[in-house]
Design a protein around this motif. Structure first.
Motif, PDB file in Angstrom:
ATOM      1  N   LEU A  31       0.848  -1.195   0.000  1.00 48.93           N
ATOM      2  CA  LEU A  31       0.000   0.000   0.000  1.00 48.93           C
ATOM      3  C   LEU A  31       0.879   1.239   0.000  1.00 48.93           C
ATOM      4  CD1 LEU A  31      -2.948   1.033   0.151  1.00 48.93           C
ATOM      5  CD2 LEU A  31      -2.665   1.133   2.631  1.00 48.93           C
ATOM      6  N   TYR A  32       0.875   1.943  -1.127  1.00 47.77           N
ATOM      7  CA  TYR A  32       1.581   3.222  -1.228  1.00 47.77           C
ATOM      8  C   TYR A  32       2.993   3.137  -0.673  1.00 47.77           C
ATOM      9  CZ  TYR A  32      -3.380   4.710  -1.082  1.00 47.77           C
ATOM     10  OH  TYR A  32      -4.724   4.850  -1.244  1.00 47.77           O
ATOM     11  N   THR A  33       3.257   4.028   0.315  1.00 46.31           N
ATOM     12  CA  THR A  33       4.561   4.063   0.978  1.00 46.31           C
ATOM     13  C   THR A  33       4.595   3.150   2.194  1.00 46.31           C
ATOM     14  OG1 THR A  33       3.761   5.983   2.189  1.00 46.31           O
ATOM     15  CG2 THR A  33       5.048   6.397   0.221  1.00 46.31           C
ATOM     16  N   GLY A  34       3.492   2.519   2.524  1.00 48.44           N
ATOM     17  CA  GLY A  34       3.387   1.647   3.692  1.00 48.44           C
ATOM     18  C   GLY A  34       2.019   1.794   4.326  1.00 48.44           C
ATOM     19  N   ARG A  94       6.635   5.220  -8.525  1.00 45.52           N
ATOM     20  CA  ARG A  94       7.285   4.781  -9.754  1.00 45.52           C
ATOM     21  C   ARG A  94       7.151   3.269  -9.882  1.00 45.52           C
ATOM     22  NH1 ARG A  94      12.816   7.331  -7.745  1.00 45.52           N
ATOM     23  NH2 ARG A  94      12.125   5.941  -6.081  1.00 45.52           N
ATOM     24  N   PHE A  95       7.119   2.810 -11.120  1.00 47.45           N
ATOM     25  CA  PHE A  95       7.009   1.373 -11.333  1.00 47.45           C
ATOM     26  C   PHE A  95       8.175   0.632 -10.694  1.00 47.45           C
ATOM     27  CE2 PHE A  95       8.204  -2.357 -13.896  1.00 47.45           C
ATOM     28  CZ  PHE A  95       7.117  -3.170 -13.587  1.00 47.45           C
ATOM     29  N   ARG A  96       9.370   1.188 -10.779  1.00 42.57           N
ATOM     30  CA  ARG A  96      10.527   0.474 -10.243  1.00 42.57           C
ATOM     31  C   ARG A  96      10.432   0.262  -8.731  1.00 42.57           C
ATOM     32  NH1 ARG A  96      13.126   5.311 -11.997  1.00 42.57           N
ATOM     33  NH2 ARG A  96      13.881   6.645 -10.303  1.00 42.57           N
ATOM     34  N   ASP A  97       9.699   1.157  -8.027  1.00 45.09           N
ATOM     35  CA  ASP A  97       9.491   0.944  -6.601  1.00 45.09           C
ATOM     36  C   ASP A  97       8.688  -0.341  -6.359  1.00 45.09           C
ATOM     37  OD1 ASP A  97      10.742   3.380  -5.882  1.00 45.09           O
ATOM     38  OD2 ASP A  97       8.888   4.471  -6.260  1.00 45.09           O
ATOM     39  N   PHE A  98       7.575  -0.470  -7.083  1.00 46.00           N
ATOM     40  CA  PHE A  98       6.731  -1.649  -6.904  1.00 46.00           C
ATOM     41  C   PHE A  98       7.424  -2.914  -7.406  1.00 46.00           C
ATOM     42  CE2 PHE A  98       3.661   1.703  -6.358  1.00 46.00           C
ATOM     43  CZ  PHE A  98       2.834   1.200  -5.365  1.00 46.00           C
ATOM     44  N   PRO A 149      -1.088   5.682  -7.084  1.00 48.25           N
ATOM     45  CA  PRO A 149      -0.114   5.898  -8.157  1.00 48.25           C
ATOM     46  C   PRO A 149      -0.452   5.146  -9.434  1.00 48.25           C
ATOM     47  CG  PRO A 149       0.802   4.481  -6.453  1.00 48.25           C
ATOM     48  CD  PRO A 149      -0.498   4.989  -5.923  1.00 48.25           C
ATOM     49  N   PHE A 150      -1.153   4.006  -9.312  1.00 51.90           N
ATOM     50  CA  PHE A 150      -1.496   3.196 -10.480  1.00 51.90           C
ATOM     51  C   PHE A 150      -2.837   2.508 -10.245  1.00 51.90           C
ATOM     52  CE2 PHE A 150       3.159   3.042 -10.146  1.00 51.90           C
ATOM     53  CZ  PHE A 150       3.536   3.517 -11.391  1.00 51.90           C
ATOM     54  N   GLU A 151      -3.541   2.221 -11.335  1.00 54.36           N
ATOM     55  CA  GLU A 151      -4.684   1.304 -11.278  1.00 54.36           C
ATOM     56  C   GLU A 151      -4.105  -0.103 -11.113  1.00 54.36           C
ATOM     57  OE1 GLU A 151      -7.217  -1.645 -12.323  1.00 54.36           O
ATOM     58  OE2 GLU A 151      -5.686  -1.090 -13.803  1.00 54.36           O
ATOM     59  N   PRO A 152      -4.624  -0.914 -10.173  1.00 57.72           N
ATOM     60  CA  PRO A 152      -3.927  -2.140  -9.782  1.00 57.72           C
ATOM     61  C   PRO A 152      -3.793  -3.210 -10.847  1.00 57.72           C
ATOM     62  CG  PRO A 152      -6.004  -1.938  -8.593  1.00 57.72           C
ATOM     63  CD  PRO A 152      -5.773  -0.636  -9.282  1.00 57.72           C
ATOM     64  N   VAL A 153      -4.808  -3.452 -11.688  1.00 60.71           N
ATOM     65  CA  VAL A 153      -4.658  -4.496 -12.707  1.00 60.71           C
ATOM     66  C   VAL A 153      -3.590  -4.089 -13.714  1.00 60.71           C
ATOM     67  CG1 VAL A 153      -5.817  -5.835 -14.493  1.00 60.71           C
ATOM     68  CG2 VAL A 153      -7.032  -5.291 -12.386  1.00 60.71           C
ATOM     69  N   THR A 154      -3.529  -2.812 -14.046  1.00 61.50           N
ATOM     70  CA  THR A 154      -2.490  -2.316 -14.940  1.00 61.50           C
ATOM     71  C   THR A 154      -1.113  -2.521 -14.328  1.00 61.50           C
ATOM     72  OG1 THR A 154      -4.027  -0.616 -15.726  1.00 61.50           O
ATOM     73  CG2 THR A 154      -1.701  -0.312 -16.240  1.00 61.50           C
TER      74      THR A 154
END
Length: 451
Positions: A15-18, A34-38, A79-84
């Protein structure tokens, strides 16, 4: 009898930053925009052999007061729609399950069936759908409605919704698409069926225009713990994400829900119960306490009140005196189980409104543990072996360090006790959870005639 012949499942709830509502203010938290974080978070969980990563979702920006919202952790912005996001993560992971939340209140069953079937194909069988109903007034305004759907009607809609989705996933046989180049046969029309559903809320002809998912159906997870939520889960869910504060409450919920399965022709192993847990772990209890207190020091009163109002669905909380002892909250059409959980917690610990939001700022009503790796492993083991859970959804206080701490300190302790896997034994989310691959629904679904 306590069980000691099985291993627990572990999910990483990202979840987000935590999960602490003030985690974004912590200097060690990632921006997580950012994608690289996830991708980093997912790889940490996959390297630890977690069953799945789990994403929440919401479909409104919760801006009730400009000043308060400017300080609030996220205010409903994702930050993003989850399925995407999970579709992208499927390309940089290979084994971990990918679970996204999608609401039956603000979705269309045909589109949702396509999205999760696509994710299952992209990931080679690692998709899961966390089915929720929604009580977000702001979301209603975004979907051409003047008000949220009444609680009872939300679950009636959800019952029909999940039947339509699973029917669509079953609208083609596994071997329907032969793609026989030599004989010029792309698919067998006799193995494709229209759904022709006409119900109270939906009319869906079908068939789904995507082949049957690799898992047969993506794993269906359900997050409601109210009475209609439990009944929906007993009939349709394969895993349940729930908030349970105490061992006694966990055991009672587990027994209640598993006990409902037989009337739907299901066994106890057909449904996994995975409560959320918010662990703050240190090499010592003092180190863990210091980490938690640092997060708590970043919490502002307006943020705590907003969080309680959103979770309980009670707008009046925002204007209540913070030092008021909590004895009751107004009934609403919002989330019933979370409101009841807050009232039970406040009564059990004699909490004021301020103490209540401080108490749930990290886990938002889920189980919270602060301690050493051994202490946290002891608590998880107690609930697992005493039939209070089949595993846990780990709600890291801040990312990435909260997840890394759990993986580096608690997971080795669980493995030492034989409670968690050393390696993946399968490739799909169903494999990880020990769930069987479903056969096609049997019934009078009409075949699609060959043209």
């Amino acid at each position: 009898m306590p069980r000691r012949d099985r291993q627990m499942s572990l999910g990483a709830f990202l979840l987000y930053t935590g999960h602490h509502v003030a985690a974004w203010r912590h200097p060690g938290a990632s921006d997580s925009t950012r994608f690289r974080d996830f991708a980093q978070f997912a790889r940490i969980a996959e390297d630890a052999k977690f069953d799945a990563v789990f994403l929440a979702d919401g479909v409104s920006a919760r801006i009730n007061d400009a000043a308060a919202a400017s300080r609030k952790a996220h205010s409903g912005f994702y930050p993003f729609e989850p399925v995407t996001l999970l579709s992208a993560l499927s390309a940089v992971t290979s084994r971990i399950g990918l679970v996204a939340t999608a609401s039956t209140s603000f979705s269309d069953p045909y589109n949702l069936a396509r999205q999760f079937a696509s994710l299952d194909h992209l990931s080679d069988g690692r998709a899961g759908w966390n089915l929720v109903t929604s009580a977000d007034q702001g979301a209603a305004f975004n979907f051409s409605r003047d008000a949220i759907i009444a609680h009872a009607d939300r679950y009636r809609r959800a019952e029909e919704f999940v039947d339509v989705v699973t029917g669509l996933w079953d609208s083609t046989d596994d071997d329907a698409f032969s793609r026989d180049r030599e004989n010029g046969i792309y698919f067998d029309p006799g193995k494709v069926r229209a759904l022709d559903h006409r119900g109270t809320f939906f009319q869906v002809r079908g068939p789904l225009n995507i082949p049957r998912p690799p898992q047969g159906r993506p794993v269906v997870i359900q997050a409601g713990s109210s009475e209609p939520g439990k009944e929906l889960a007993a009939r349709t869910a394969e895993a349940v994400f729930t908030a349970q504060q105490t061992l006694a409450g966990s055991v009672a919920f587990y027994s209640d829900l598993k006990g409902r399965l037989s009337k739907y022709g299901r066994s106890a192993d057909d449904l996994k119960i995975l409560p959320g847990v918010f662990p703050v772990v240190g090499k010592t209890r003092q180190e863990a306490s210091d980490k938690f207190e640092q997060l708590q020091s970043l919490l502002e009163p307006s943020v705590g009140l907003d969080m309680l109002a959103d979770l309980a669905g009670v707008e009046d909380i925002r204007t209540m005196p913070v030092d008021l002892l909590i004895s009751d909250l107004p009934e609403t059409e919002g989330g019933k189980s979370r409101r009841a959980l807050f009232l039970e917690l406040a009564a059990r610990e004699n909490l004021t409104l301020r103490q209540l939001y401080e108490r749930v700022a990290g886990a938002r009503g889920h189980w919270q543990i602060v301690g050493s790796a051994k202490e946290i492993a002891d608590e998880l083991e107690e609930r697992f072996v005493n039939h209070g859970a089949d595993g846990f959804n780990i709600m890291s206080p801040a990312l990435p360090w909260g997840l890394s701490d759990f993986v580096g300190l608690v997971v080795p302790e669980l493995r030492r006790r034989g409670l968690f896997r050393q390696e993946y034994q399968g490739h799909t989310l169903r494999d990880h959870l020990g769930l069987s691959r479903p056969g096609l629904q049997q019934g009078a679904l009409p075949k699609v005639a060959a043209e």
